[in-house]
Scaffold this motif. Structure first.
Motif, PDB file in Angstrom:
ATOM      1  N   GLY A 286      69.134  60.616  81.877  1.00 10.97           N
ATOM      2  CA  GLY A 286      70.055  60.820  80.676  1.00 10.97           C
ATOM      3  C   GLY A 286      71.097  59.838  80.480  1.00 10.97           C
ATOM      4  O   GLY A 286      71.621  59.448  81.455  1.00 10.97           O
ATOM      5  N   PHE A 287      71.543  59.748  79.246  1.00 11.67           N
ATOM      6  CA  PHE A 287      72.711  59.010  79.151  1.00 11.67           C
ATOM      7  C   PHE A 287      74.016  59.647  79.048  1.00 11.67           C
ATOM      8  O   PHE A 287      73.801  61.085  78.802  1.00 11.67           O
ATOM      9  CB  PHE A 287      72.651  57.912  77.982  1.00 11.67           C
ATOM     10  CG  PHE A 287      72.172  58.735  76.723  1.00 11.67           C
ATOM     11  CD1 PHE A 287      71.017  58.453  76.015  1.00 11.67           C
ATOM     12  CD2 PHE A 287      73.236  59.872  76.238  1.00 11.67           C
ATOM     13  CE1 PHE A 287      70.662  59.209  74.795  1.00 11.67           C
ATOM     14  CE2 PHE A 287      72.677  60.367  74.870  1.00 11.67           C
ATOM     15  CZ  PHE A 287      71.329  60.342  74.532  1.00 11.67           C
ATOM     16  N   SER A 288      75.180  59.255  79.203  1.00 16.18           N
ATOM     17  CA  SER A 288      76.376  59.980  79.559  1.00 16.18           C
ATOM     18  C   SER A 288      77.067  60.427  78.002  1.00 16.18           C
ATOM     19  O   SER A 288      76.994  59.540  77.067  1.00 16.18           O
ATOM     20  CB  SER A 288      77.545  59.065  80.074  1.00 16.18           C
ATOM     21  OG  SER A 288      78.619  59.718  80.078  1.00 16.18           O
ATOM     22  N   PRO A 289      77.138  61.877  77.812  1.00 16.97           N
ATOM     23  CA  PRO A 289      77.804  62.048  76.552  1.00 16.97           C
ATOM     24  C   PRO A 289      78.975  61.594  76.373  1.00 16.97           C
ATOM     25  O   PRO A 289      79.477  61.212  75.104  1.00 16.97           O
ATOM     26  CB  PRO A 289      77.698  63.590  76.782  1.00 16.97           C
ATOM     27  CG  PRO A 289      76.774  64.027  77.759  1.00 16.97           C
ATOM     28  CD  PRO A 289      76.869  62.822  78.853  1.00 16.97           C
ATOM     29  N   ILE A 290      79.841  61.380  77.538  1.00 18.28           N
ATOM     30  CA  ILE A 290      81.059  60.743  77.067  1.00 18.28           C
ATOM     31  C   ILE A 290      81.138  59.359  76.890  1.00 18.28           C
ATOM     32  O   ILE A 290      81.941  58.632  75.985  1.00 18.28           O
ATOM     33  CB  ILE A 290      81.918  60.800  78.943  1.00 18.28           C
ATOM     34  CG1 ILE A 290      82.078  62.290  79.090  1.00 18.28           C
ATOM     35  CG2 ILE A 290      83.473  60.245  78.354  1.00 18.28           C
ATOM     36  CD1 ILE A 290      82.750  63.335  78.256  1.00 18.28           C
ATOM     37  N   ALA A 291      80.186  58.406  77.225  1.00 18.53           N
ATOM     38  CA  ALA A 291      79.994  57.086  76.798  1.00 18.53           C
ATOM     39  C   ALA A 291      79.463  57.153  75.645  1.00 18.53           C
ATOM     40  O   ALA A 291      80.043  56.313  74.852  1.00 18.53           O
ATOM     41  CB  ALA A 291      78.977  56.583  77.838  1.00 18.53           C
ATOM     42  N   MET A 292      78.678  58.291  75.209  1.00 19.02           N
ATOM     43  CA  MET A 292      78.182  58.011  73.885  1.00 19.02           C
ATOM     44  C   MET A 292      79.288  58.315  72.848  1.00 19.02           C
ATOM     45  O   MET A 292      79.458  57.858  71.768  1.00 19.02           O
ATOM     46  CB  MET A 292      77.279  58.984  73.637  1.00 19.02           C
ATOM     47  CG  MET A 292      75.766  58.661  74.322  1.00 19.02           C
ATOM     48  SD  MET A 292      75.026  57.224  73.447  1.00 19.02           S
ATOM     49  CE  MET A 292      74.329  58.023  72.006  1.00 19.02           C
TER      50      MET A 292
END
Length: 456
Positions: free
Chosen positions: A194-200
């Motif tokens: 999964g990718f980081s929601p914060i980075a997105m």
């Protein structure tokens, strides 16, 4: 990782000696990197938690899911009948204590926090010689990397751990095989990471941080807009005057303090007041934007502008259905995938109990229970269990199921009445008792005709 050495199990191993290992499963998480945002603020998982709404959303989701009972069930017999698998070694680990140092609440709270901030949750699986699970230990997602062996195609996990086992050694890579890690991925492009929601969402969060920083500077300067000091002559030491002005009139404690100006000096503000810059509206929008990011109803983080007594209950149910359930299903499927043996996956399954969150008000619950008992799909004890009440003894009917006897199949409608009763012959009429008069026979036939016509 002194913990691994203390356990004496799963000791660090050297990475596979493969010359062409490719990072072919990490692109999902690394396409969106941290750093400076358009607002000039630096955002990462830890700085994002300093935003009040982010902290409130993460705490709400983590605490809610960690507080749900998590049981391990087994299928019994045919159909969907089930029972709690209390004799399975995994039952206690999931429900009560994943490891000697953490309760189940603390463990799932930490993993949910990792999922919400980093987009991935990892835990080390400690097994015994019989391949039974002894414990689960959470691992920091920021220290984990996932790679694939190009020859075998198997995944392996590289954990950059801090260790003080050897003098002068501070960092060491620990290699875990796929069956040694519980991995619950969040939303991602390849389904593995999964990718980081914060980075997105770093630009939206950076804007919120910039607004908060502006508000802090506003009150630091005495809640007064910045301005200039004008002097009709030439100043020899303007820096000293500015420092004296800031010391005497700066800060929220000195707000509205009367200034004394000498030698024709004048103060002129040059900045727009906060209401002209829509400072408060921007802060309110940031709350909605962050709630939208975590899919949390604003009223659950104390934003009650659009909540009423008429819709607050339905918003709570929608929170369970659309905010919690996707996370719950991710965790349940991850447990089946990583913690159950292949031959157990068709027999056992984990399940969070969300019934308590779906409860309506008292009157609505009682009406629903009355329908359930009256239609035979709930027993009195089923209701009492949901209400945390003492059970009715079995011999008094507490576990019995009741059904309203007036219900019939559509095809059997009117079967209670013999509408096709043949007309009596003269011989049969002669055989009737003499005490039944002609008037009695007439009334009986009239009632029969009334029944045949639906009571008309």
């Amino acid at each position: 990782m002194g913990l691994l050495s203390w356990l004496g199990i799963n000791k660090p191993r050297d990475a596979p000696s493969l010359p062409d290992i490719r990072d072919n499963v990490r692109d999902s998480g690394n396409l969106f990197v941290f750093g400076m945002t358009h607002s000039g603020e630096r955002v990462d998982e830890r700085t994002a938690m300093q935003i009040v709404t982010v902290y409130a959303c993460v705490r709400l989701l983590s605490n809610t899911i960690a507080g749900l009972p998590l049981h391990l069930y087994r299928y019994t017999g045919a159909g969907e009948d089930k029972e709690r698998a209390t004799d399975h070694p995994l039952y206690k680990i999931l429900y009560r204590q994943p490891n000697p140092e953490m309760s189940s609440f603390s463990f799932w709270e930490a993993l949910m926090c990792h999922l919400l901030l980093w987009g991935n949750a990892y835990a080390q699986i400690v097994r015994d010689g019989k391949n039974e699970i002894l414990g689960l230990y959470p691992l920091l997602p920021e220290n984990m990397e996932i790679d694939r062996d190009p020859k075998s195609g198997d995944l392996f996990y590289t954990y950059h751990a801090y260790t003080d086992e050897k003098p002068g050694e501070h960092d060491k890579d620990i290699i875990f095989q796929r069956d040694e890690i519980l991995h619950i991925p969040g939303l991602g492009f390849n389904g593995l990471v999964g990718f980081s929601p914060i980075a997105m969402m770093k630009n939206a969060l950076g804007a919120a941080m910039a607004v908060e920083r502006y508000g802090s500077a506003f009150f630091k300067n005495g809640a007064q807009p910045a301005g200039v000091l004008e002097h009709p002559g030439v100043l020899k030491n303007p820096e000293k005057i500015r420092e004296n002005w800031t010391r005497v009139y700066g800060g929220s404690r000195n707000a509205h303090r009367i200034a004394v100006l000498e030698e024709g000096m004048q103060y002129k503000p040059i900045s727009l007041p906060p209401e002209d810059s829509q400072f408060l509206s921007t802060r309110e929008f940031d709350v909605e934007e962050i709630c939208r990011m975590f899919q949390v109803p604003p009223h659950l983080v104390q934003d009650l502008k659009r909540s009423t007594f008429n819709n607050i209950e339905h918003q709570g149910i929608a929170f369970v259905q659309y905010s919690l359930m996707p996370w719950i299903i991710r965790i349940e499927k991850g447990i089946i995938k990583d913690l159950l043996l292949e031959e157990e996956q068709d027999v056992y399954f984990p399940k969070f109990n969300v019934d308590g969150l779906m409860r309506g008000d008292y009157q609505s619950r009682m009406n629903a229970y009355a329908i359930g008992v009256g239609n035979g799909f709930m027993s009195p004890n089923d209701v009492r269990r949901l209400e945390n009440m003492d059970l009715i003894p079995h011999d008094l009917g507490g576990d019995d199921y009741y059904l309203n006897g007036s219900y019939n199949k559509l095809q059997d409608a009117g079967a209670a009445y013999d509408l096709d009763e043949p007309e009596q012959t003269d011989t049969e009429e002669q055989d009737e008792p003499d005490e039944e008069s002609t008037d009695d026979r007439f009334l009986r036939k009239r009632r029969r005709k009334k029944v045949r016509n639906g009571g008309m």
